[in-house]
Design an enzyme around this catalytic site. Structure first.
Site, PDB file in Angstrom:
ATOM      1  N   HIS A  69       8.096   0.745  -8.556  1.00 35.52           N
ATOM      2  CA  HIS A  69       7.398   1.691  -8.694  1.00 35.52           C
ATOM      3  C   HIS A  69       8.131   2.855 -10.387  1.00 35.52           C
ATOM      4  CE1 HIS A  69       9.308   3.536  -5.755  1.00 35.52           C
ATOM      5  NE2 HIS A  69       9.571   4.375  -6.407  1.00 35.52           N
TER       6      HIS A  69
HETATM    7  P1  TYD Z   1       7.942   3.546  -1.176  1.00 36.46           P
HETATM    8  O1  TYD Z   1       7.224   4.908  -2.227  1.00 36.46           O
HETATM    9  O2  TYD Z   1       7.452   2.442  -1.471  1.00 36.46           O
HETATM   10  O3  TYD Z   1       9.128   3.281  -0.647  1.00 36.46           O
HETATM   11  P2  TYD Z   1      10.518   2.086  -1.863  1.00 36.46           P
HETATM   12  O4  TYD Z   1      10.102   2.579  -3.061  1.00 36.46           O
HETATM   13  O5  TYD Z   1      11.828   1.894  -0.943  1.00 36.46           O
HETATM   14  O6  TYD Z   1       9.896   0.746  -1.442  1.00 36.46           O
HETATM   15  O7  TYD Z   1       7.527   4.340   0.296  1.00 36.46           O
HETATM   16  C1  TYD Z   1       7.086   3.926   1.660  1.00 36.46           C
HETATM   17  C2  TYD Z   1       6.350   4.652   2.038  1.00 36.46           C
HETATM   18  O8  TYD Z   1       6.538   5.548   2.369  1.00 36.46           O
HETATM   19  C3  TYD Z   1       5.359   4.685   1.208  1.00 36.46           C
HETATM   20  O9  TYD Z   1       4.068   5.208   1.943  1.00 36.46           O
HETATM   21  C4  TYD Z   1       5.106   6.388   1.210  1.00 36.46           C
HETATM   22  C5  TYD Z   1       6.032   6.704   1.602  1.00 36.46           C
HETATM   23  N1  TYD Z   1       6.936   8.145   1.379  1.00 36.46           N
HETATM   24  C6  TYD Z   1       6.820   9.627   1.988  1.00 36.46           C
HETATM   25  O10 TYD Z   1       6.054   9.742   2.499  1.00 36.46           O
HETATM   26  N2  TYD Z   1       7.608  10.741   1.629  1.00 36.46           N
HETATM   27  C7  TYD Z   1       8.283   9.857   0.508  1.00 36.46           C
HETATM   28  O11 TYD Z   1       9.449  11.193   0.292  1.00 36.46           O
HETATM   29  C8  TYD Z   1       8.929   8.826   0.180  1.00 36.46           C
HETATM   30  C9  TYD Z   1      10.009   8.025  -0.890  1.00 36.46           C
HETATM   31  C10 TYD Z   1       8.154   8.148   0.359  1.00 36.46           C
END
Ligand code: TYD
Length: 133
Positions: free
Chosen positions: A49
């Protein structure tokens, strides 16, 4: 162009061990509003992302992993493996994290609270968005 940078964290070493310290505004140019960390990792890729406005600073507080960043047609790979350095990632980079060691812990300090509206999670959308920047 990718404008992320590895920053060496001031580290004081003595016979007891190492102490690393970050003074946010002065050392990295942003104040931290949120901290999260990736741990207990399966080895699968993470990220995939971009953030429109968020600044982040990532540290391999334990173990190691790779961060692949893409911006304006350029991709760079950063290998993080030391608790005394980190990767400063300004907004507008598509990121993918992989190659996690078994014990890896990735701590991320962010310039703002969590907001899903601020994410771009589709790569085609990211390419269209960055054309307008
Ligand atoms: P995600 O952004 O997909 O993680 P990564 O980039 O590490 O693969 O986030 C995973 C899940 O956690 C998603 O449902 C969003 C949630 N999340 C939060 O609730 N708060 C946060 O600060 C972050 C970074 C993620």
């Amino acid at each position: 162009m990718v404008d992320a940078k590895i920053k060496v964290i001031k580290t004081i070493n003595d016979f007891r061990g190492s102490l690393s310290v970050i003074e946010w505004e002065q050392d990295l140019g942003f104040e931290v509003k949120r901290t999260y960390y990736l741990h207990n990792l399966s080895g699968d890729e993470r990220g995939k992302h971009a953030h429109k406005e968020l600044y982040q600073f990532m540290i391999a507080i334990k173990g190691s992993f790779d961060v692949h960043l893409t911006k304006k047609g350029e991709t760079k790979k950063f290998h993080l493996s030391s608790a005394s350095e980190g990767l400063l990632v300004p907004p507008g980079h598509w990121r993918l994290l992989d190659n996690f060691s078994e014990d890896a812990v990735c701590i991320v300090f962010a310039s703002d609270v969590y907001s899903e509206d601020e994410y771009i999670r589709n790569y085609e959308e990211f390419l269209a968005w960055e054309k307008d920047q």
